[in-house]
Write a protein that holds these residues in place. Structure first.
Motif, PDB file in Angstrom:
ATOM      1  N   ASN A  60      29.420  11.965 118.642  1.00 16.74           N
ATOM      2  CA  ASN A  60      29.109  11.910 117.219  1.00 16.74           C
ATOM      3  C   ASN A  60      27.708  12.490 117.147  1.00 16.74           C
ATOM      4  OD1 ASN A  60      28.434  11.330 114.606  1.00 16.74           O
ATOM      5  ND2 ASN A  60      28.729   9.123 114.774  1.00 16.74           N
ATOM      6  N   LEU A  61      27.620  13.790 116.893  1.00 17.25           N
ATOM      7  CA  LEU A  61      26.344  14.488 117.005  1.00 17.25           C
ATOM      8  C   LEU A  61      25.465  14.307 115.774  1.00 17.25           C
ATOM      9  CD1 LEU A  61      27.560  17.851 118.548  1.00 17.25           C
ATOM     10  CD2 LEU A  61      26.333  16.014 119.696  1.00 17.25           C
ATOM     11  N   PRO A  62      24.185  14.039 115.994  1.00 17.31           N
ATOM     12  CA  PRO A  62      23.259  14.057 114.853  1.00 17.31           C
ATOM     13  C   PRO A  62      23.271  15.456 114.251  1.00 17.31           C
ATOM     14  CG  PRO A  62      22.213  13.108 116.803  1.00 17.31           C
ATOM     15  CD  PRO A  62      23.531  13.699 117.242  1.00 17.31           C
ATOM     16  N   TYR A  63      23.357  15.528 112.941  1.00 19.24           N
ATOM     17  CA  TYR A  63      23.511  16.812 112.277  1.00 19.24           C
ATOM     18  C   TYR A  63      22.385  17.783 112.617  1.00 19.24           C
ATOM     19  CZ  TYR A  63      27.105  14.378 109.603  1.00 19.24           C
ATOM     20  OH  TYR A  63      28.206  13.669 109.240  1.00 19.24           O
ATOM     21  N   SER A  64      21.198  17.265 112.860  1.00 24.57           N
ATOM     22  CA  SER A  64      20.045  18.140 113.101  1.00 24.57           C
ATOM     23  C   SER A  64      20.083  18.845 114.457  1.00 24.57           C
ATOM     24  CB  SER A  64      18.748  17.348 112.973  1.00 24.57           C
ATOM     25  OG  SER A  64      18.717  16.321 113.943  1.00 24.57           O
ATOM     26  N   ILE A  65      20.888  18.370 115.386  1.00 28.47           N
ATOM     27  CA  ILE A  65      20.928  18.995 116.721  1.00 28.47           C
ATOM     28  C   ILE A  65      22.310  19.517 117.106  1.00 28.47           C
ATOM     29  CG2 ILE A  65      18.978  17.621 117.556  1.00 28.47           C
ATOM     30  CD1 ILE A  65      21.163  16.093 119.280  1.00 28.47           C
ATOM     31  N   THR A  66      23.189  19.666 116.128  1.00 30.72           N
ATOM     32  CA  THR A  66      24.561  20.083 116.417  1.00 30.72           C
ATOM     33  C   THR A  66      24.626  21.394 117.192  1.00 30.72           C
ATOM     34  OG1 THR A  66      25.431  18.908 114.503  1.00 30.72           O
ATOM     35  CG2 THR A  66      26.774  20.700 115.372  1.00 30.72           C
TER      36      THR A  66
ATOM     37  N   GLU B 248      36.199  20.602 129.873  1.00 28.02           N
ATOM     38  CA  GLU B 248      37.536  21.151 129.601  1.00 28.02           C
ATOM     39  C   GLU B 248      37.821  21.156 128.111  1.00 28.02           C
ATOM     40  OE1 GLU B 248      40.732  19.531 131.906  1.00 28.02           O
ATOM     41  OE2 GLU B 248      39.510  19.520 133.726  1.00 28.02           O
ATOM     42  N   VAL B 249      37.334  20.119 127.419  1.00 28.65           N
ATOM     43  CA  VAL B 249      37.516  19.986 125.975  1.00 28.65           C
ATOM     44  C   VAL B 249      36.272  19.319 125.409  1.00 28.65           C
ATOM     45  CG1 VAL B 249      38.881  18.899 124.134  1.00 28.65           C
ATOM     46  CG2 VAL B 249      40.020  19.723 126.183  1.00 28.65           C
ATOM     47  N   ALA B 250      35.882  19.736 124.218  1.00 32.23           N
ATOM     48  CA  ALA B 250      34.795  19.079 123.500  1.00 32.23           C
ATOM     49  C   ALA B 250      35.351  18.626 122.152  1.00 32.23           C
ATOM     50  CB  ALA B 250      33.622  20.028 123.297  1.00 32.23           C
ATOM     51  N   VAL B 251      35.114  17.368 121.813  1.00 32.23           N
ATOM     52  CA  VAL B 251      35.524  16.824 120.520  1.00 32.23           C
ATOM     53  C   VAL B 251      34.289  16.185 119.917  1.00 32.23           C
ATOM     54  CG1 VAL B 251      37.047  15.214 119.311  1.00 32.23           C
ATOM     55  CG2 VAL B 251      37.868  16.394 121.365  1.00 32.23           C
ATOM     56  N   VAL B 252      33.872  16.723 118.770  1.00 31.14           N
ATOM     57  CA  VAL B 252      32.620  16.262 118.169  1.00 31.14           C
ATOM     58  C   VAL B 252      32.814  15.947 116.695  1.00 31.14           C
ATOM     59  CG1 VAL B 252      31.120  17.456 119.814  1.00 31.14           C
ATOM     60  CG2 VAL B 252      31.874  18.649 117.769  1.00 31.14           C
ATOM     61  N   LEU B 253      32.112  14.920 116.245  1.00 26.42           N
ATOM     62  CA  LEU B 253      32.052  14.589 114.827  1.00 26.42           C
ATOM     63  C   LEU B 253      30.764  15.211 114.313  1.00 26.42           C
ATOM     64  CD1 LEU B 253      33.124  12.997 112.360  1.00 26.42           C
ATOM     65  CD2 LEU B 253      31.689  11.097 113.129  1.00 26.42           C
ATOM     66  N   ILE B 254      30.905  16.140 113.367  1.00 24.42           N
ATOM     67  CA  ILE B 254      29.746  16.864 112.849  1.00 24.42           C
ATOM     68  C   ILE B 254      29.884  17.050 111.337  1.00 24.42           C
ATOM     69  CG2 ILE B 254      29.260  18.066 115.014  1.00 24.42           C
ATOM     70  CD1 ILE B 254      30.652  20.538 113.927  1.00 24.42           C
TER      71      ILE B 254
ATOM     72  N   LEU C  73      36.963  21.781 120.482  1.00 27.72           N
ATOM     73  CA  LEU C  73      36.681  23.075 121.094  1.00 27.72           C
ATOM     74  C   LEU C  73      37.203  23.068 122.525  1.00 27.72           C
ATOM     75  CD1 LEU C  73      33.634  21.939 119.735  1.00 27.72           C
ATOM     76  CD2 LEU C  73      33.598  24.382 119.506  1.00 27.72           C
ATOM     77  N   VAL C  74      37.857  24.153 122.920  1.00 28.87           N
ATOM     78  CA  VAL C  74      38.340  24.296 124.299  1.00 28.87           C
ATOM     79  C   VAL C  74      37.587  25.473 124.910  1.00 28.87           C
ATOM     80  CG1 VAL C  74      40.325  24.689 125.800  1.00 28.87           C
ATOM     81  CG2 VAL C  74      40.604  23.384 123.663  1.00 28.87           C
TER      82      VAL C  74
END
Length: 159
Positions: A4-10, A25-31, A83-84
């Motif tokens: 859950n990435l801080p919006y300022s450093i996405t 292998e996979v990235a799953v982020v809440l942005i 993202l893959v």
């Protein structure tokens, strides 16, 4: 890579994860939803969308998340982005070079977004390069696809 990435450093966090020597292998982020949509952009590209296009085999928004899902609610919508990443070898094979070289040229191209790309890249040589790869001399950085950036970088590095 799940965050859950801080919006300022996405952008920085994605760059570090996707461009690491051994990417996940996979990235799953809440942005922030707007940033997720920008990462997917194929028209009117940005450094973020180019970075994602050069490093990932697939990217998609899994779910939109309304402000009411949080307490206190933020003033923006969020999104879960998947993202893959490609391996470093796959990137090299797909783009015909180290994508870091493409990003270096693109950073120069995006330095002054309102200027013509040829001006940002140094003038006459860049105009010739754009013309030789079939693009308008009046193109702006945002007008180029990842494929265009790769062709431009190859042309500039060989001439």
């Amino acid at each position: 890579f799940v965050a859950n990435l801080p919006y300022s450093i996405t952008s920085l966090a994605l760059r570090k994860a996707l461009w690491a020597p051994h990417p996940p292998e996979v990235a799953v982020v809440l942005i922030q939803r707007e940033v997720a949509e920008r990462a997917l952009a194929r028209e009117k590209t940005s450094l973020l969308s180019l970075m994602v296009a050069l490093s990932c085999s697939s990217v998609r928004i899994i779910r939109r998340v309304p402000p009411g899902a949080f307490f206190p609610p933020p003033r923006v919508d969020s999104a879960v982005l998947q993202l893959v990443p490609m391996s470093l070898q796959e990137r090299q094979e797909k783009w015909g070079m180290d994508p870091e070289k493409i990003m270096a040229i693109a950073k120069q191209g995006f330095a002054h977004p309102r200027k013509l790309l040829a001006s940002n890249l140094g003038g006459e040589e860049a105009r010739l390069a754009l013309k030789n790869i079939g693009l308008s001399e009046k193109a702006r950085a945002e007008d180029l696809s990842a494929e265009n950036w790769a062709r431009l970088t190859i042309f500039l590095s060989t001439h």
